[in-house]
Design an enzyme around this catalytic site. Structure first.
Site, PDB file in Angstrom:
ATOM      1  CG  ASP A 199      64.260   3.225   9.125  1.00 20.89           C
ATOM      2  OD1 ASP A 199      63.878   2.363   9.926  1.00 20.89           O
ATOM      3  OD2 ASP A 199      63.971   4.430   9.229  1.00 20.89           O
TER       4      ASP A 199
ATOM      5  CG  ASP B 195      62.969   9.109   8.900  1.00 19.60           C
ATOM      6  OD1 ASP B 195      62.952   8.066   9.584  1.00 19.60           O
ATOM      7  OD2 ASP B 195      62.906  10.250   9.395  1.00 19.60           O
TER       8      ASP B 195
ATOM      9  CG  ASP C  18      60.882   4.049  11.208  1.00 15.62           C
ATOM     10  OD1 ASP C  18      60.857   3.361  12.229  1.00 15.62           O
ATOM     11  OD2 ASP C  18      61.418   5.164  11.144  1.00 15.62           O
TER      12      ASP C  18
END
Length: 684
Positions: A566, A562, A365
């Protein structure tokens, strides 16, 4: 008194730690600090384990394993003295006295294992001692009993050594805290602490909850969570984590959440999971142990039948007692997990550690992972019919109901500008995409371009997009069905990102993919700057799951994130990694690995540790099995008598366990340079 089911994991951690230590025959003495916690007592704030004179010896003597070893060894020594004195009948009695207690304890252990559906090579040990006594080989039986009891004690010691970092994490638990009540202080159990309570933290105390410093300056030893040896200074309004130790002056803390929801409670739950689960390699070793048992019995019977000498069958059984399969793998796996914990990377179980050693694709990410995730407002672009401050005020008011990483940035900026925020109502959030709700008399929509444009049926103008730099992101805002403007946020790339990506490739990651929910042009700028293989922007939680599924064509997949958006992808990946224990709860729960520090370096370290751990476990198993099988064949042909076979097998077991403990140490040191494990141990 609350029941165990009602108590948070954080509160029962001490009990769990004691149970875990008992199972490992671990000697642990904790010094209780002022708030009833395991507290440091040296100048650096390090946890110390004081031992009163004689306490360790008494505890060791109470251990059943040690008593069995002493019984077998003393009986063996007495028997040998009787043989020297030519009193063979007394010598045989002494040898039997050293064998029978071990045999009885072993039979009890076998019965308990069979009730649980487990059948292993303990049966071979019992058979070898029984057959030795039946054939009049009391000396060999006593030696086998001593070697078996010694091997079990050695395995117990090795397991406790391997789990040292895990036990240290479990042991740093506070029981009480000093809470302000009006103008007075009261000592309360941590289970009674609520969000918003004001606590006083004294020198030497472990922080019982996550919180924000209200007054004073905090100097904290964070080594138990992050592995960092140097204490860190924190100032007013900075967030600090539970499980860290104050090594400076007194300071006041305002709690952010109850103890059960704090960082350290989550860490305790992860540690418990890591201790209670079996790795696939351990389960595979269990299945191989059954096969090895069948081979052992068949070879022993064949040796007896072909030679008509029962001593050869006995020698075969002795050399197969116990087996490196059941010793090496658990010790190596726990050693690897413990070493990862020391680096600030908590691996939930052995299966995750194995999978981590095999990954070939990394999907990352952007926000909060490759970047700091601490964005600042760089610009506010309006459509001309709404003031910039009013646009920010409405967006920040709505984002009070959002858990997105950018929400806190808007709220903090609005507060800094003195803008009054209102309470949002009728909120509808699509995690990772955007949020819609009512603020006062206005209907407000905040989110990505696609999300807002889809709700207002109005195209987003590409104003100033081409002039934005890497690391910048935009949040579109619509008010009362009309596009009102956008807020430009700047989020810089982590300084360690480039070095960590190089380490990932060094450890065998063949493909690195950036999957960001941000605009594609922003993702491309950052991805190209970091040299990534594939760059994907404007990703939704569902599309990130599809990216993970598609990436499996290149090999096992590692996903790092995080945020709440996600979590589905983390659960889908072969190994999910949540960055920061204080990140989104959904991300931490979905991930198999949690980085306890807000940095990427521990991930690269954990990857190398996982690869080396699995290599060492396989090395120990194959080497130990090969030596055992060679010794069994030699015994079957009469080249190894039972007594010599017992000594040989003990040497093999010691070598296997010592080799498995190498997983606790760095790969090697050559010419003063740390050398990391190579990834070519894992074909495919």
């Amino acid at each position: 008194m609350p029941t165990k089911a009602e108590r948070p994991a954080y509160c029962i951690a001490t009990d769990q730690c004691r149970i875990f230590e008992f199972k490992l025959n671990w000697t642990f003495q904790a010094k209780t600090g002022q708030n009833g916690c395991v507290a440091p007592s040296n100048s650096q704030g390090r946890p110390m384990i004081p031992k009163r004179r004689g306490e360790s010896l008494i505890k060791i003597l109470r251990s059943r394993g040690v008593l069995l070893v002493l019984t077998a060894s003393i009986s063996l020594l007495i028997g040998i003295l009787f043989l020297i004195a030519r009193r063979s009948e007394l010598a045989w009695l002494a040898f039997m006295a050293g064998t029978v207690p071990v045999l009885l304890a072993l039979i009890v252990q076998i019965v308990r294992s069979l009730r649980k559906g487990d059948a292993g090579l303990d049966i071979v040990a019992a058979l070898s001692m029984t057959v030795a006594l039946a054939f009049g080989e009391q000396l060999a039986a006593n030696v086998v009993a001593l070697m078996y009891a010694g091997g079990q004690l050695l395995e117990s010691f090795a397991s406790s050594r391997a789990a040292r970092e895990m036990t240290a994490l479990m042991g740093r638990v506070a029981h009480t805290a000093m809470r302000y009540a009006s103008d007075a202080l009261e000592e309360v159990p941590i289970i009674d602490i609520l969000a918003g309570d004001r606590l006083m933290i004294r020198r030497g105390e472990v922080l019982p909850v996550d919180g924000v410093i209200l007054s004073g300056e905090a100097t904290l030893d964070e080594s138990a969570l992050t592995g960092e040896a140097v204490p860190k200074r924190h100032f007013v309004d900075q967030e600090v984590l539970s499980g860290t130790t104050s090594v400076g002056d007194v300071f006041d803390l305002v709690t952010l959440r109850p103890a059960a929801e704090s960082t350290y409670a989550a860490v305790v739950r992860l540690v418990e999971a890591a201790q209670q689960t079996k790795a696939p390699m351990v389960r595979l070793a269990d299945r191989y142990a059954i096969l090895f048992l069948v081979i052992t019995l068949a070879l022993a019977f064949a040796a007896w039948w072909m030679s008509n000498d029962p001593r050869r069958a006995l020698a075969v059984l002795v050399i197969a007692t116990p087996c490196p399969l059941i010793l090496a793998v658990p010790v190596a796996i726990m050693s690897g997990i413990s070493r990862c914990a020391a680096q600030g990377c908590l691996v939930k179980d052995g299966g995750t550690l194995e999978a981590l050693g095999r990954v070939r694709v990394a999907i990352l990410d952007k926000t909060g992972t490759l970047t700091d995730g601490k964005a600042t407002v760089a610009a506010i672009e309006t459509e001309g019919w709404l003031e910039a401050d009013e646009l920010l005020r409405l967006a920040a008011s709505l984002d009070q109901a959002s858990g997105h990483v950018f929400a806190s940035t808007l709220i903090e900026t609005a507060h800094n500008r003195g803008l009054p925020l209102e309470r949002p109502t009728n909120v509808d959030e699509a995690p990772g995409d955007g949020i819609e709700g009512s603020v006062g008399h206005h209907r407000v929509i905040v989110g990505g371009d696609a999300f807002v444009a889809g709700r207002v049926k109005e195209a987003i103008k590409p104003t100033a997009k081409n002039q934005r730099r890497a690391g910048e992101a935009t949040i579109s805002v619509a008010v009362d069905g009309r596009l009102a403007g956008s807020i430009v946020l700047s989020d810089r790339v982590r300084p360690e990102a480039r070095k960590v990506l190089q380490k990932l490739r060094h450890h065998g990651i063949q493909r690195i993919v950036l999957a960001s929910g941000d605009r594609l042009d922003v993702a491309i700028r950052i991805g190209k700057d970091l040299g990534l293989d594939e760059i994907l922007g404007e990703q939704t939680p569902a599309s990130k799951v599809a990216v993970v599924a598609s990436a499996r064509q290149w090999g096992p997949v590692l996903m790092v994130g995080d945020g709440v958006n996600d979590a589905p992808a983390l659960a889908m990946a072969d190994v999910g990694v949540a960055l920061g224990a204080r990140g989104a709860a959904a991300a931490s729960q979905s991930a198999g690995v949690v980085l306890l520090v807000d940095r990427l370096e521990p991930l690269a370290e954990a990857l190398g540790i996982a690869q080396r751990t699995i290599h060492i476990a396989r090395q120990s198993v194959f080497a130990g099995l090969g030596l055992s099988l060679a010794g069994m064949v030699a015994a079957a042909f009469g080249y190894l008598p039972p007594l010599h076979g017992a000594l040989l097998q003990e040497a093999i077991d010691v070598a296997v366990i010592v080799n498995a403990l190498r997983a606790l140490r760095p790969a090697r040191i050559a010419a003063g340079v740390w050398c990391e494990a190579k990834p070519n141990f894992f074909p495919g």
